[in-house]
Design a protein around this motif. Structure first.
Motif, PDB file in Angstrom:
ATOM      1  N   ALA A 190      42.394  41.980  41.316  1.00  0.00           N
ATOM      2  CA  ALA A 190      43.032  41.256  40.226  1.00  0.00           C
ATOM      3  C   ALA A 190      43.034  39.769  40.512  1.00  0.00           C
ATOM      4  O   ALA A 190      43.163  39.332  41.647  1.00  0.00           O
ATOM      5  CB  ALA A 190      44.469  41.743  40.050  1.00  0.00           C
ATOM      6  N   LEU A 191      42.919  38.979  39.450  1.00  0.00           N
ATOM      7  CA  LEU A 191      43.019  37.533  39.595  1.00  0.00           C
ATOM      8  C   LEU A 191      44.473  37.113  39.691  1.00  0.00           C
ATOM      9  O   LEU A 191      45.353  37.790  39.182  1.00  0.00           O
ATOM     10  CB  LEU A 191      42.392  36.856  38.364  1.00  0.00           C
ATOM     11  N   PRO A 192      44.741  35.951  40.329  1.00  0.00           N
ATOM     12  CA  PRO A 192      46.094  35.422  40.296  1.00  0.00           C
ATOM     13  C   PRO A 192      46.512  35.128  38.868  1.00  0.00           C
ATOM     14  O   PRO A 192      45.684  34.989  37.981  1.00  0.00           O
ATOM     15  CB  PRO A 192      45.979  34.133  41.117  1.00  0.00           C
ATOM     16  N   ALA A 193      47.825  35.021  38.673  1.00  0.00           N
ATOM     17  CA  ALA A 193      48.352  34.867  37.320  1.00  0.00           C
ATOM     18  C   ALA A 193      47.778  33.667  36.607  1.00  0.00           C
ATOM     19  O   ALA A 193      47.581  33.687  35.405  1.00  0.00           O
ATOM     20  CB  ALA A 193      49.887  34.749  37.373  1.00  0.00           C
ATOM     21  N   GLY A 194      47.475  32.578  37.323  1.00  0.00           N
ATOM     22  CA  GLY A 194      46.992  31.385  36.652  1.00  0.00           C
ATOM     23  C   GLY A 194      45.498  31.209  36.706  1.00  0.00           C
ATOM     24  O   GLY A 194      44.990  30.150  36.371  1.00  0.00           O
ATOM     25  N   ALA A 195      44.747  32.206  37.162  1.00  0.00           N
ATOM     26  CA  ALA A 195      43.308  32.064  37.306  1.00  0.00           C
ATOM     27  C   ALA A 195      42.646  31.816  35.960  1.00  0.00           C
ATOM     28  O   ALA A 195      43.040  32.360  34.956  1.00  0.00           O
ATOM     29  CB  ALA A 195      42.728  33.322  37.946  1.00  0.00           C
ATOM     30  N   THR A 196      41.608  31.015  35.968  1.00  0.00           N
ATOM     31  CA  THR A 196      40.901  30.705  34.723  1.00  0.00           C
ATOM     32  C   THR A 196      39.418  30.916  34.912  1.00  0.00           C
ATOM     33  O   THR A 196      38.883  30.802  36.013  1.00  0.00           O
ATOM     34  CB  THR A 196      41.140  29.240  34.298  1.00  0.00           C
ATOM     35  N   SER A 197      38.758  31.218  33.811  1.00  0.00           N
ATOM     36  CA  SER A 197      37.306  31.363  33.855  1.00  0.00           C
ATOM     37  C   SER A 197      36.666  29.994  33.770  1.00  0.00           C
ATOM     38  O   SER A 197      36.986  29.211  32.898  1.00  0.00           O
ATOM     39  CB  SER A 197      36.846  32.233  32.676  1.00  0.00           C
ATOM     40  N   GLN A 198      35.757  29.693  34.708  1.00  0.00           N
ATOM     41  CA  GLN A 198      35.107  28.393  34.717  1.00  0.00           C
ATOM     42  C   GLN A 198      33.691  28.451  34.151  1.00  0.00           C
ATOM     43  O   GLN A 198      32.939  27.495  34.272  1.00  0.00           O
ATOM     44  CB  GLN A 198      35.070  27.861  36.167  1.00  0.00           C
ATOM     45  N   ALA A 199      33.324  29.577  33.566  1.00  0.00           N
ATOM     46  CA  ALA A 199      31.971  29.712  33.034  1.00  0.00           C
ATOM     47  C   ALA A 199      31.818  28.880  31.767  1.00  0.00           C
ATOM     48  O   ALA A 199      32.540  29.069  30.816  1.00  0.00           O
ATOM     49  CB  ALA A 199      31.657  31.175  32.740  1.00  0.00           C
ATOM     50  N   MET A 236      40.948  41.134  34.969  1.00  0.00           N
ATOM     51  CA  MET A 236      39.775  40.275  34.918  1.00  0.00           C
ATOM     52  C   MET A 236      40.123  38.834  34.558  1.00  0.00           C
ATOM     53  O   MET A 236      39.564  37.879  35.114  1.00  0.00           O
ATOM     54  CB  MET A 236      38.779  40.831  33.899  1.00  0.00           C
ATOM     55  N   LEU A 237      41.076  38.666  33.635  1.00  0.00           N
ATOM     56  CA  LEU A 237      41.371  37.332  33.115  1.00  0.00           C
ATOM     57  C   LEU A 237      42.486  36.622  33.865  1.00  0.00           C
ATOM     58  O   LEU A 237      42.633  35.406  33.742  1.00  0.00           O
ATOM     59  CB  LEU A 237      41.724  37.423  31.623  1.00  0.00           C
ATOM     60  N   GLY A 238      43.340  37.362  34.592  1.00  0.00           N
ATOM     61  CA  GLY A 238      44.340  36.696  35.388  1.00  0.00           C
ATOM     62  C   GLY A 238      45.763  37.125  35.160  1.00  0.00           C
ATOM     63  O   GLY A 238      46.680  36.521  35.711  1.00  0.00           O
ATOM     64  N   GLY A 239      46.009  38.136  34.335  1.00  0.00           N
ATOM     65  CA  GLY A 239      47.376  38.603  34.144  1.00  0.00           C
ATOM     66  C   GLY A 239      47.669  38.978  32.705  1.00  0.00           C
ATOM     67  O   GLY A 239      46.863  38.731  31.799  1.00  0.00           O
TER      68      GLY A 239
END
Length: 805
Positions: free
Chosen positions: A696-705, A600-603
């Motif tokens: 799955a999110l990419p390793a560097g994905a970030t939540s923009q909420a 969920m969070l990216g890794g």
């Protein structure tokens, strides 16, 4: 006339006020009273000792001290036993052999490098005064807290031939006739029959005359003649001589008893079971340890088991318990015989059976214990408190969660507590805490009756009271009187803690659970000399010592006493981490939550499954969020990789979340989404972000909420997610137990936001779809319900978070 002013220093007690990063709460005391028992009012009286405390905040707790769990020498659970010596020097339980040595009287050596502000209450001169005061008080007020474990023998006439009556003789012999008997001993030879008659008659002398016999040379001559002619006595006559020794109070080490034991061991296989049990009962009354004789008795009983009558079986279990020996080869036969006679036993016999099994550490199957509990729960009103407490001991030992019995106990026992002795009350409280069963009426009755009886508490009684209330995180209406009286008793019993360090650690942990830290006692417990004593104990006390030491560091910033050495803390930390890697981190519910959070969070660099507080011995899933709500990578096992990692800037939008929880894969480049389009949760747009295979999110994905003002603090937020299980809560409730509340309190003190993933929500989800689990975790991380506490009672659910949207 000279005037003398006497001052007495009271123990120093720290009471910690916890703080959190969440919204302010009202008065914790009034809230707790409304939550635990609406309309409850304080009924306790004012204490004679006043200790000023800081105002505490809400809190509750559980955790079992090592002193009452497993010892170093074996895996058998340690249980409380009477302090008197048993009939056997050793006991045997399945897979375990232990001895019962006499307690060492060695005191702690003088303290080196004493820490600042060490209280004089703990110096050798003061306890000496306390001992003197206690001794004088005992002289003024005799109090026998021991119940008669032989009461069951009064229920059937058959026990008269199996037991020795230690009561005063109905008819006493005139003192002149006793002198005549002693004179005749010196006058000439006498056969075994005459010698037997002499012993029986002398046993009927008045009590004060019998006491004088032991120092009379003529009585010594009589005993010498009996020893010389020991093999000439018939077995019935020799039994009569042994029975006469009980009212005569012949010392356990007397040569006459040495000779009798050897002779009974020689004749045992030619005696009947009734005679063997009677002789064993005499040895118990004489307080003599006879392991060889008991070994023969148990072997004989094993060979003649089918011939055992019901009273003989109960008497045998009584002897087994008093001898602290558990013959492994009898275990199956004992269980089958209990089931065979279950409906025929009197209630007092059931109590005696449970006590015998408890004292001998005899294992018993859950099925048999449940059958016993079934019957007791239906007839509890007719059972004596002593027999009932013995059943509770075995219930505790077998970890039996018998709800009908506990509910009935809650109705019956509160009214009986004021008339119950202090050890019985302690076992009642310990049963509730050991079984994690919270009953406010019972605990309030215990607390109300204890201050007036606290002077009769042994060191382990005081420790277990404090442990029980701390374990269930219950502070009674008379809490100040209750705790101040027990803390005062801890000081009075300091000399006992030198011999039994496990009791002091148990007491201090129970106090720590409810945010009470008596600094003088803590300083004493963390001194080098006492720490060395705990490490050489037969119990595994390292975990308890570690929990106490680190809790003091976190919760008592002004404490200036002794601390655990850093190298010792490091050793304990490594032990706890090693255990967690084997037993905790690999639990399915934790592994699943960790894996889903990583997706969920990216890794894996966004989640860390570890123990933030190793001294609490449970895992945390740590997540870090920036001020704008997006997750921050921090879990870098490779320092080089950590330096090279760059924020890929993938936006977590409604569309992306929809794809995530539905598990659809896309082939977009991780950088296509850019680093724009951060959307407030109340007004989300169409910005899309890529996913990897399986959602799955990419390793560097970030939540923009972007967080709501009411949900997020204007700083980096460290989340500590608690994946709990049933053992963290009171039985059948959502009330957190001791260690787990202590942990949450300390996490908040260190600046963490504690988020609960309680078992009643998470375990059912483990059987549901991946999207449902991801949705649940998303709302737990990004939508804590406003105004609700993160832990303990009132935990926010996923549905509550959905409603907050």
């Amino acid at each position: 006339m000279a005037t003398v002013l006497m001052c007495r220093r009271l123990p120093r007690l720290s009471r910690v006020t916890a703080f959190t990063t969440t919204a302010k709460r009202g008065s914790s005391k009034s809230k707790k009273e409304k939550r635990d028992k609406p309309g409850a009012a304080k009924t306790g009286t004012e204490s004679g000792v006043t200790i000023q405390l800081l105002k505490p905040q809400d809190y509750r707790v559980l955790y079992n001290p090592a002193a009452y769990a497993k010892g170093k020498a074996g895996s058998q659970q340690h249980v409380d036993r009477d302090s008197s010596q048993g009939l056997g020097d050793t006991f045997t339980s399945p897979g375990t052999t232990q001895t019962f040595p006499t307690a060492s009287s060695q005191a702690l050596p003088p303290v080196r490098n004493a820490k600042p502000k060490s209280s004089t209450l703990l110096e050798p001169t003061i306890p000496a005064t306390l001992y003197k005061e206690e001794a004088e008080k005992e002289k003024r007020e005799m109090h026998d807290s021991k119940e008669d474990p032989r009461m069951f023998q009064k229920g059937r006439p058959e026990y008269r031939s199996l037991s020795c009556d230690s009561a005063e003789p109905a008819q006493t012999l005139p003192a002149e006739e006793g002198d005549s008997i002693l004179q005749s001993v010196a006058g000439g030879e006498a056969g075994p029959g005459i010698l037997t008659d002499y012993f029986l008659k002398l046993s009927h002398l008045p009590a004060e005359r019998r006491r004088a016999l032991l120092s009379d040379p003529r009585f010594s001559a009589l005993c010498h003649r009996a020893v010389t002619a020991i093999r000439l006595f018939s077995t019935p006559d020799l039994i009569q001589v042994l029975k006469a020794c009980v009212p005569l109070a012949v010392p356990a080490s007397h040569p006459l008893l040495d000779a009798c034991e050897a002779e009974f061991c020689r004749r045992a296989w030619d005696m009947g079971l009734e005679q063997l049990l009677l002789v064993a009962d005499c040895w118990r009354c004489l307080d003599r340890s006879v392991p060889s004789y008991l070994g023969i008795l148990f072997s004989y009983a094993n060979l003649h088991w089918k011939d055992l009558t019901l009273p003989q079986f109960v008497q045998l279990l009584y002897i087994i318990g008093e001898g602290r020996r558990s013959p492994a080869d009898l275990a199956q036969k004992v269980e089958s015989t209990i089931l065979k006679h279950l409906d025929a036993f009197t209630l007092e016999e059931l109590g005696a059976i449970c006590l015998g099994l408890f004292k001998s550490l005899s294992g018993i199957s859950a099925h048999v214990m449940r059958r016993i509990a079934d019957r007791v729960s239906l007839q509890m009103e007719d059972m004596s408190t002593y027999a009932l407490v013995n059943v509770l001991k075995m219930l505790r030992y077998t970890r039996m969660d018998h709800l009908p019995l506990m509910r009935e106990l809650g109705k019956v026992i509160p009214a009986r507590i004021p008339a119950t002795n202090i050890q019985g009350i302690m076992h009642i409280a310990l049963t509730y805490s050991s079984l994690h069963f919270f009953d406010e009426d019972v605990l309030a009755a215990v607390a109300a009756s204890l201050p007036s009886k606290v002077s009769y508490c042994r060191s382990k009684d005081a420790a277990k009271f404090l442990w029980s209330f701390g374990c269930l995180d219950y502070e009674p209406p008379n809490e100040e009187e209750f705790y101040s009286s027990l803390i005062k008793q801890l000081h009075a019993k300091l000399h006992e803690f030198r011999r039994f360090p496990e009791h002091l650690l148990t007491a201090l942990l129970g106090l720590a659970f409810v945010k009470r830290f008596p600094e003088e006692l803590i300083d004493f417990a963390l001194r080098e000399e006492f720490v060395e004593k705990t490490r050489s104990s037969k119990y595994e006390l390292n975990k308890d010592l570690f929990t106490l030491g680190k809790s003091v560091e976190i919760e008592c910033p002004t404490y200036q006493g002794s601390h655990l050495p850093p190298q010792l803390c490091q050793e304990f930390t490594e032990m706890a981490s090693s255990f967690a890697e084997r037993e905790i981190y690999v639990r399915p519910e934790i592994v699943e939550a960790t894996s889903l959070l990583e997706s969920m969070l990216g890794g894996p660099e966004y989640v860390k499954n570890h123990m933030i507080l190793p001294h609490t011995r449970s895992s945390d899933l740590e997540v870090r969020l920036a001020t704008d709500g997006h997750p921050i990578p921090f879990n870098f096992k490779d320092p080089v990789a950590a330096k090279n990692l760059k924020d890929m800037g993938v936006s977590l939008t409604d569309d992306l979340m929809s794809q995530l929880i539905q598990g659809r894969a896309h082939s977009q480049s991780p950088t296509e989404g850019g680093n724009e389009g951060r959307i407030d949760r109340q007004d989300r747009g169409d910005a899309a972000g890529p996913l990897l295979q399986d959602g799955a999110l990419p390793a560097g994905a970030t939540s923009q909420a972007e967080p709501k003002t009411s949900c997020w603090q204007p700083r980096e937020v460290r989340l500590a997610l608690q994946v709990s299980n049933r053992n963290h809560f009171c039985y059948g409730s959502k009330r957190l137990l001791g260690l787990h509340c202590l942990k949450r309190r300390q996490l908040r003190l260190l600046g963490y936001e504690v988020l609960e993933i309680p078992f009643w929500e998470w375990f059912p989800l483990l059987k549901r779809t991946r999207s449902e689990k991801l949705s649940y975790l998303h709302y737990k991380v990004f939508c804590p319900a406003p105004g609700l506490p993160s832990g303990g009672k009132g935990l926010p659910s996923a549905s509550a978070c959905l409603g907050a949207e």
